[in-house]
Scaffold this motif. Structure first.
Motif: not given
Lengths: 415, 294, 360
Positions: B84-85, B165-174, B211-215
């Motif tokens: 995602g990152l 992973v495929w499912q959640s990458v997009g959400y994490n990316m946003v 990005l610490g808090p986001t991560t």
């Protein structure tokens, strides 16, 4: 006491005969049953104008349906009649929500089409708790094109497991994409192979596991040989049910209820053919195939409603109701009359040879789909499935089946 | 004073009552049930103390479900946070040069998040079909052996993890994109002036710490979702073959709704609930203490 | 004007798409001098600073570092220190770590920056000791020693600014660029900080370039002021020359607390003979009310500001004028007619192109 109550009930029913009685009916799996249920209710009400059938909103599946019935049983809002899976009515019986049907059965059940084999589907400890409404047993679905490519013939199709394995191995060797045979690693399939060998999952009094015998080992052996000798893959049930209609699988062991789906799925690709399950036991009278499908049960404890409910149950398990069910769903009937008397379904079977073969097997070999007793009863079926996975992956058959039997004894609290 | 108290009570009453009736009461019932052998629909039950918990942690099946869930989470959390990152950095980087491409890719990556899971599961099943699926056909085209993605005991959990992973990458990316957009550009200038030459130094000096808090937030959300994995298991493998993809929430469903063992299922629920509570507590504690830069 | 140029722009132009932000700018920053780049917001002065620092690349022209072409050098290679308007402190690092960052990035490799590297390799330890000494020295100089363990979020605006100064000065930069260093401070702190930056310039001796929109900052702190209007440098000179001899009508209008009065040629002849041919500019402070003044005006309003009063006036031909009266001078009534004059040295003349014309 029972008789007094019964006669009182009949008397009330007689006086109330002119008034309208309403019965509530529960069913599950609307994708298969919705139209059939409407047709049944309409036909019944046309024949019995004094009874009104009200159909509850259906449950998505049998498990969900049973949960709903249990909940409504506690709340006192249960329906009067319910269709439940043949393997699940024992859960309801165990919780005490069901009414025995013996007082309502005719004196000569066989004359009404309720053969002992069919009655056994809903019988426990000499009490009739449910009646089958439709049945299905394990059959072989065959792809004739692959059979012929592998040098076999449909007319001379093997009737033994040895022959099936040999043919399947030949199909498997045809190319990388073809597979010879597939059977789900699953409790019901195991019980079917067991029954073919004349074995039983449990002793008749259900006090002990009985499949750790020669018949059980032989059934496990078939799983192992399918994998080892015929190259059976581990694909999932969903995968196999796509592969067969797609034409990449030669022989598929699955429920006779899937006939319509497979015929539609194969379309013009090839002509699906059904063959009966090989029978291994020398004494055919010991053979039975656990029967899946649907049963009907009575939940109402109001004598007047019970009377009306029985009328309805007798109708849907009788020849007229059965004919509606067969014609609408393709399921095998659970009444012998409808098979014996060609007036009901003769024309249907002429047009549907596959259905005739499948339904004849049900009528001849129907037997209970053993539900294991007690709180772990459903849970252990997954253990059986897991043991079949191990067997196909090469685990020693006798050791695995014996271990499985011991595990089940422990889980089920047997000694 | 009294009038004030009465008014306060009237104001807070309905919400508090709803909280008690719809949250606390059911949780309490579940906790109580977890100490019994209650069967769904049964009219009586026995107290079994911690027996259900001992079963969960002591039995082969219970431990198997716990371990499967941990393995699944151990793959999905780092992989989907890392990917995602990576995707967010890439899309953020090209957002100025080719905004259209960036927007389209963003939508594509987000699609799995927005799509109905069950429909997606059906699509995956078709792709992963051993003989008919595209994945194995591609592998065959490359001369590689085909695999039983969803029915090989040794593989199925990793296949599900890949889908997770495929499912959640997009959400994490946003979430990461939002985090990246919030980094003041002058910090990059400051880093450049201070001597951070090249993307790697800039990343470690500015991007990563900012990005610490986001991560952390992304990690917690991903972890909560990973531990909750259910739909893919239920639709694609039903926990099989031979419990190889049985996870804790699927076990909960299996025991409670297929086996009707309400008491045992309640015990699983309590353990699961406690784990999520712990995760939330960690989130609050760590987020408040360390990563807020205040 | 004696030192050698340290950092120079040579006919530098910067375009963003079709917009020209900086056009053909040449500017030298010499050894030891303090230059202010003064302009209204959006005039291109911040872009000029970014070009000098190496944060943006010129579209045309060159950047010179001690006479050598540094146009393609990165910011780090130019070794320019820069203090940002927003300070741009790293919020996740302590004051100490913020100040140490430029040294760590320059002296330690990526691996050596990992925590614990000093334990494994002695040379890293020595480097860290050297960095520590330097950080503590600069922190002491800027009175930051008690704050070293804090994070920027826990500091006041003035403290944050001193940290930003420390971070900029901790290494030995070739030049020190300050982007609007005073704009975030309140009035009192502003005056103190002006003195502090001046003092810092004296003690360090680095060439300073102050970018500001505030003319009093520029005039009070710098040795030289470069006035920038619409992306061009229109005048460079000492604060006094920029104020007293604005090179163009635009500079004249920009410099000064109160906007310079502009009297068009013709009516302007009443103030000075040159007014017959040129537009004349007179600062409001330089207008005097005298009984024999040749410029007639009508008082529209008068505003009292304590030390001064500002009159809004209407002159001949409806020209709008302002006059500032200092101290105890009596303020004329609204609606009264007054006579104005100005001494010849307070009169600025501009030709038709807006360029200054010297009045002998």
């Amino acid at each position: 006491m029972k008789n007094i109550l019964l006669s009182a009930g009949l008397a009330i029913a007689a006086t109330a005969a002119t008034a309208q009685t309403e019965i509530r009916v529960h069913y599950a799996i609307p994708t298969i049953w919705a139209d059939t249920q409407t047709a049944l209710a309409e036909a019944f009400m046309a024949a019995n104008p004094d009874i009104t059938v009200v159909i509850d909103g259906p449950a998505e599946g049998y498990e969900e349906g049973v949960q709903r019935l249990l909940r409504e049983g506690i709340a006192g809002t249960a329906p009067d009649v319910a269709y439940v899976g043949l393997n699940l009515w024992r859960v309801l019986e165990d919780r005490g929500v069901l009414q025995p049907l013996d007082p309502f059965l005719p004196e000569d059940p066989a004359a009404a089409g309720y053969t002992p084999a069919l009655l056994s589907l809903g019988r426990f400890e000499d009490t009739q708790w449910a009646l089958g409404t439709s049945g299905s047993t394990l059959v072989m679905y065959v792809n004739p094109m692959l059979i012929e490519q592998a040098g076999g013939s449909v007319e001379d199709f093997p009737t033994t497991f040895d022959g099936v394995i040999e043919l399947a191995a030949a199909i498997n060797a045809l190319s990388d994409t073809t597979e010879g045979v597939w059977i789900a690693r699953h409790d019901w399939r195991f019980q079917s192979l067991l029954g073919s060998h004349g074995g039983r999952p449990m002793t008749p009094d259900e006090s002990d596991i009985a499949f750790d015998d020669a018949a059980g080992f032989a059934a496990g052996e078939i799983y192992q040989r399918f994998a080892a000798e015929a190259g059976m893959s581990s694909m999932s049930e969903n995968d196999a049910r796509q592969a067969f209609p797609a034409g990449t699988l030669g022989i598929m062991f699955d429920s006779s209820a899937l006939l319509t789906r497979f015929e539609e799925g194969a379309g013009d690709g090839f002509e699906v053919m059904v063959r009966p399950l090989p029978v291994v036991a020398e004494d055919a009278s010991t053979v039975y195939f656990p029967t899946g499908g649907s049963a009907i049960v009575m939940l109402s404890d109001d004598p007047e409603v019970q009377h009306a409910a029985w009328e309805y149950m007798a109708f849907v398990t009788g020849p007229d109701g059965q004919r509606i069910i067969v014609e609408n769903t393709g399921y095998a009937p659970a009444n012998a009359l409808v098979l014996e008397d060609e007036a009901y379904l003769g024309a249907y079977y002429v047009a549907n040879e596959n259905a005739r073969i499948a339904h004849a097997q049900v009528a001849r070999y129907a037997g209970p789909w053993y539900a294991f007793p007690g709180s772990e009863g459903v849970a252990v079926t997954d253990l059986i499935a897991a043991a079949m996975v191990e067997v196909t992956e090469g685990a020693d058959v006798e050791a695995t089946i014996s271990d499985l039997a011991d595990t089940l004894r422990m889980e089920l609290g047997m000694n | 004073m009294l009038r004030r108290a009465v008014i306060d009570l009237v104001l807070v009453g309905p919400a508090a009552l709803a909280l008690v009736v719809f949250i606390f009461l059911p949780v309490a019932v579940v906790v109580v049930l977890s100490f019994t052998d209650y069967q769904f629909g049964a009219t009586r039950f026995e107290w079994v103390g911690l027996g259900n918990y001992a079963d969960l942690f002591g039995s082969r099946l219970g431990r198997n479900a716990l371990i499967n869930t941990l393995v699944y989470a151990a793959i999905v959390i780092p992989a989907s946070v890392g990917l995602g990152l990576l995707v967010a950095l890439g899309l953020h980087g090209i957002a100025h040069t080719v905004p259209r491409v960036s927007a389209v890719l963003r939508a594509v990556y987000f699609l799995p998040v927005a799509a109905t899971l069950v429909a997606m599961a059906v699509a995956w099943q078709m792709l992963l079909h051993p003989s008919l699926g595209l994945v194995n056909q591609w592998l065959a085209g490359l001369g590689l052996p085909s695999r039983q993605w969803l029915s090989d005991r040794g593989l199925v959990l990793y296949t599900l993890a890949a889908i997770g992973v495929w499912q959640s990458v997009g959400y994490n990316m946003v979430l990461f994109l939002a985090g990246l957009a919030a980094i003041p550009p002058t910090l990059y200038d400051a880093a450049a002036v201070d001597g951070a030459e090249g993307g790697w130094s800039r990343f470690w000096v500015v991007t990563w710490p900012m990005l610490g808090p986001t991560t952390l937030f992304v990690m917690i959300v991903t972890a909560a979702n990973a531990f909750r994995v259910f739909e893919t298991v239920a639709t694609m493998t039903q926990g099989g073959p031979a419990f190889a993809s049985d996870t804790i929430v699927y076990a909960l469903y299996r025991e409670g709704f297929v086996y009707f063992k309400a008491g045992y299922a309640s015990a699983i629920t309590v353990v699961f609930f406690a784990a999520l509570l712990l995760l939330t507590a960690i989130q609050i504690a760590v987020v408040e203490r360390r990563v807020h830069y205040r | 004007m004696t030192g050698k140029p340290v950092l120079s722009l040579d006919h530098a132009t910067k375009r963003f798409g079709d917009t020209v932000a900086v056009e053909d700018v040449s500017l030298d920053l010499r050894e030891g001098e303090f230059v202010a780049l003064l302009g209204a917001s959006g005039c291109g002065k911040s872009t000029t600073l970014r070009l000098l620092a190496g944060l943006d690349q010129v579209s045309a022209g060159r950047v010179l570092l001690r006479g050598a072409d540094a146009t393609r050098d990165t910011a780090a290679a130019r070794n320019v220190a820069l203090m940002f308007q927003s300070y741009a402190l790293y919020p996740h690092l302590t004051v100490y770590q913020n100040i140490a960052m430029p040294l760590r990035l320059r002296r330690l490799s990526v691996l050596e920056r990992l925590p614990g590297a000093a334990i494994l390799r002695a040379p890293v330890g020595r480097k860290l000791d050297a960095i520590d000494a330097q950080v503590r020295r600069i922190a002491e100089m800027l009175r930051l020693d008690p704050l070293l363990a804090r994070k920027p979020g826990q500091l006041s605006g003035g403290q944050q600014q001193r940290v930003a100064l420390a971070r900029a000065l901790v290494r030995d930069p070739s030049a020190f660029l300050l982007d609007e260093p005073l704009s975030n401070l309140d009035t009192q702190l502003r005056a103190d900080t002006r003195d502090e930056i001046r003092a810092l310039h004296k003690t360090t001796g680095y060439p300073f370039l102050l970018v500001t929109h505030d003319q009093s900052d520029a005039l009070s702190m710098a040795d030289r002021v470069a006035v920038m209007i619409d992306g061009r440098i229109v005048q460079v000179g000492s604060p006094e020359s920029v104020f007293k001899r604005p090179g163009s009508r635009a500079v004249a209008a920009f410099i000064g607390h109160n906007r310079m009065n502009m009297i068009p040629s013709g009516p302007a002849a009443a103030v000075h003979p040159m007014g017959a041919r040129f537009d004349l500019g007179i600062r409001p402070e330089d207008l005097r009310i005298t009984p024999d003044g040749a410029l007639d005006a009508f008082v529209e309003s008068a505003a009292y500001h304590g030390e001064e009063s500002i009159l809004s006036l209407r002159g001949p031909g409806d020209i709008v004028l302002r006059a500032v009266l200092r101290g105890a001078a009596s303020v004329p009534d609204q609606g009264s007619r007054i006579h104005l004059s100005a001494s010849p040295e307070a009169v600025h003349a501009f030709d038709i192109d807006g360029q200054r014309v010297e009045i002998a």
